[in-house]
Design an enzyme around this catalytic site. Structure first.
Site, PDB file in Angstrom:
ATOM      1  N   LYS A   2       0.934  -1.437   0.179  1.00 37.36           N
ATOM      2  CA  LYS A   2      -0.086   0.025   0.059  1.00 37.36           C
ATOM      3  C   LYS A   2       0.842   1.262  -0.116  1.00 37.36           C
ATOM      4  O   LYS A   2       0.519   2.245  -0.445  1.00 37.36           O
ATOM      5  CB  LYS A   2      -0.810   0.077   1.330  1.00 37.36           C
ATOM      6  CG  LYS A   2      -1.874  -1.046   1.284  1.00 37.36           C
ATOM      7  CD  LYS A   2      -3.250  -0.669   0.775  1.00 37.36           C
ATOM      8  CE  LYS A   2      -4.517  -1.723   0.536  1.00 37.36           C
ATOM      9  NZ  LYS A   2      -4.346  -2.895   1.207  1.00 37.36           N
ATOM     10  N   GLU A  39      -9.525   6.120   2.962  1.00 32.46           N
ATOM     11  CA  GLU A  39     -10.381   5.088   3.722  1.00 32.46           C
ATOM     12  C   GLU A  39      -9.429   3.939   4.038  1.00 32.46           C
ATOM     13  O   GLU A  39      -8.377   3.967   3.498  1.00 32.46           O
ATOM     14  CB  GLU A  39     -11.669   4.737   2.583  1.00 32.46           C
ATOM     15  CG  GLU A  39     -11.137   3.626   1.732  1.00 32.46           C
ATOM     16  CD  GLU A  39     -10.169   4.074   0.832  1.00 32.46           C
ATOM     17  OE1 GLU A  39      -9.940   5.296   0.156  1.00 32.46           O
ATOM     18  OE2 GLU A  39      -9.304   3.082   0.073  1.00 32.46           O
ATOM     19  N   SER A  61       1.612  -9.900  -0.870  1.00 35.72           N
ATOM     20  CA  SER A  61       1.345  -8.370  -0.704  1.00 35.72           C
ATOM     21  C   SER A  61       1.490  -7.798   0.597  1.00 35.72           C
ATOM     22  O   SER A  61       1.838  -6.528   0.892  1.00 35.72           O
ATOM     23  CB  SER A  61      -0.195  -8.290  -0.909  1.00 35.72           C
ATOM     24  OG  SER A  61      -0.954  -9.107  -0.273  1.00 35.72           O
TER      25      SER A  61
HETATM   26  C1  PLP Z   1      -5.236  -3.989   1.102  1.00 36.62           C
HETATM   27  C2  PLP Z   1      -4.357  -5.365   1.073  1.00 36.62           C
HETATM   28  C3  PLP Z   1      -4.838  -6.051   0.155  1.00 36.62           C
HETATM   29  C4  PLP Z   1      -6.008  -5.824  -0.720  1.00 36.62           C
HETATM   30  O1  PLP Z   1      -5.843  -4.831  -1.458  1.00 36.62           O
HETATM   31  P1  PLP Z   1      -5.736  -4.899  -3.045  1.00 36.62           P
HETATM   32  O2  PLP Z   1      -5.893  -3.365  -3.410  1.00 36.62           O
HETATM   33  O3  PLP Z   1      -6.571  -5.882  -3.691  1.00 36.62           O
HETATM   34  O4  PLP Z   1      -4.187  -5.152  -3.216  1.00 36.62           O
HETATM   35  C5  PLP Z   1      -4.201  -7.408   0.032  1.00 36.62           C
HETATM   36  N1  PLP Z   1      -2.992  -7.591   0.808  1.00 36.62           N
HETATM   37  C6  PLP Z   1      -2.687  -6.769   1.727  1.00 36.62           C
HETATM   38  C7  PLP Z   1      -1.589  -7.268   2.410  1.00 36.62           C
HETATM   39  C8  PLP Z   1      -3.469  -5.451   1.904  1.00 36.62           C
HETATM   40  O5  PLP Z   1      -2.870  -4.613   2.960  1.00 36.62           O
END
Ligand code: PLP
Length: 393
Positions: A85, A107, A372
């Protein structure tokens, strides 16, 4: 109609008149800025020294042996603040600063985007308000405290299911009220144009790095990423969309099962509709009312998806599938115990898909899984599941 704003039939700008001017300003400013060398240098230098990029691509040997394919992990979990993020939050905050805004709003679901936005605001000396559903505030206490420590104000949203959808609606409303003074930092590839494009651009660093890092291993056969709004997936897919030799998989939250009403598998189970200023697949009833959604991970708990994903779904360039809460927790344990890496529960959804994909691949393949984020924020959830002996919250 602004043609550029569409991905096939999806996207657009379904917003009140009062916001149209702000979107046009944003688009103009953004188009100027992305080609500006000074902006790009500043962004690059922050990604390197503040965020800690590039993130490693790790050849997970134990997991590879377990599944019989070459499995690589793109380590977005090692970014400052713990997830992908921050790439986007920093990009947008820099743009806000350039546009002379003194305050940003955001948000947040899991709190990861809120923390990223609050971090960027602290760094750049801006005020920051974060809208967060009351239920998520409860689930993610630690992230709420982090945001407050960083100097942000966390505003509890009490409407509806009190999760990400309502928080986004509240943030859009706050933006409408103060559109001249405030920059709205959206956390995923969602919302009205130019947000889906801008967020994709800021996250495309994930795909660009992966492509380079994979060169020495040969073809990248498969990429798996989880999809909430779809930004980490769009980021890693971006560099491979034109390469038909790379199969792309987007994994949604199957919650308690897509045959129940408690899931957030928008593309697997939804239909085209309008939400948060965009035309895209949404989970809705026959009157177009948005359905309640469920996922064990707050970051995937969203009844819509970025419009480009809707397009990639319809054109079949990307395969979308869902995995359940239980399967995600099983995968979290597997990755933790095989590789010593505790992923976020969101990312564990992508890992879980290996169990479905690997057995059906005919030859040995190179598979990249986008990790992610890291699991620190989810430890209390995992704890209560394992200690309580129950998978569901
Ligand atoms: C917010 C988040 C997501 C989901 O958001 P995307 O916009 O689909 O990437 C996925 N993994 C983590 C660790 C997150 O913090």
């Amino acid at each position: 109609m602004n043609k550029k704003s569409y991905y096939g039939n999806f996207g657009g700008q379904f917003v009140p008149e009062t916001i149209m001017n702000a979107l046009i300003d944003l688009e103009n400013e953004y188009e100027k800025t992305i080609d500006d060398k000074k902006f790009r240098d500043e962004f690059q230098s922050l990604l390197k020294d503040f965020v800690g990029r590039e993130t490693p691509l790790y050849h997970a040997k134990n997991l590879s042996e377990f599944y019989g394919h070459n499995i690589f992990l793109k380590r977005e979990d090692l970014n400052h603040t713990g997830a992908h993020k921050i790439n986007n939050a920093l990009g947008q905050a820099l743009l806000a600063k350039r546009m002379g805004k003194k305050k940003v709003i955001a948000e947040t679901g899991a709190g990861q985007h809120g923390v990223a936005a609050a971090t960027a605001a602290a760094l750049l000396g801006m005020e920051c308000d974060v809208y967060m559903g009351a239920v998520d505030i409860e689930r993610q206490r630690l992230n709420v405290f982090r945001m407050e420590l960083l100097g942000a104000r966390v505003i509890s949203v009490e409407e509806g299911l009190k999760t990400l959808k309502e928080a986004t609606t509240a943030a859009i409303q706050a933006w409408v009220n103060e559109v001249e003074d405030v920059f709205y930092i959206i956390g995923s590839v969602v919302g009205p144009y130019p947000y889906p494009k801008m967020v994709k651009d800021f996250q495309s660093v994930i795909g660009d790095e992966t492509k380079k890092q994979m060169e020495k291993y040969g073809n990248t056969d498969c990429i798996i990423a989880c999809v909430g709004g779809g930004s980490n997936a769009m980021g890693i897919f971006s560099a491979f969309l034109d390469n038909e030799d790379t199969a792309l998989y987007g994994i949604e939250a199957g919650g308690k099962g897509i045959d129940t009403e408690e899931h957030a598998a928008t593309l697997s189970m939804g239909s085209p509709g309008i939400l948060h200023g965009m035309k895209t697949y949404v989970l809705q009833d026959k009157y177009g009312r948005i359905n309640p959604v469920h996922s064990i991970s707050a970051g995937l708990d969203y009844p819509g998806v970025g419009p480009e994903h809707s397009y990639l779904f319809d054109t079949k360039r990307v395969t979308y599938a869902a995995v359940t809460d239980d399967e995600a927790i099983e995968a979290l344990l597997l990755l933790t115990q095989k590789e010593g890496i505790i992923p976020a529960i969101e990312s564990a959804h992508a890992v879980a898909y290996l169990k479905k994909l690997c057995p059906v691949l005919k030859e040995k393949k190179n598979i990249v899984v986008n990790i992610s984020g890291r699991g620190d924020k989810d430890m209390h959830t995992v704890f209560s599941i394992l200690k309580g002996g129950e998978i569901h919250e």
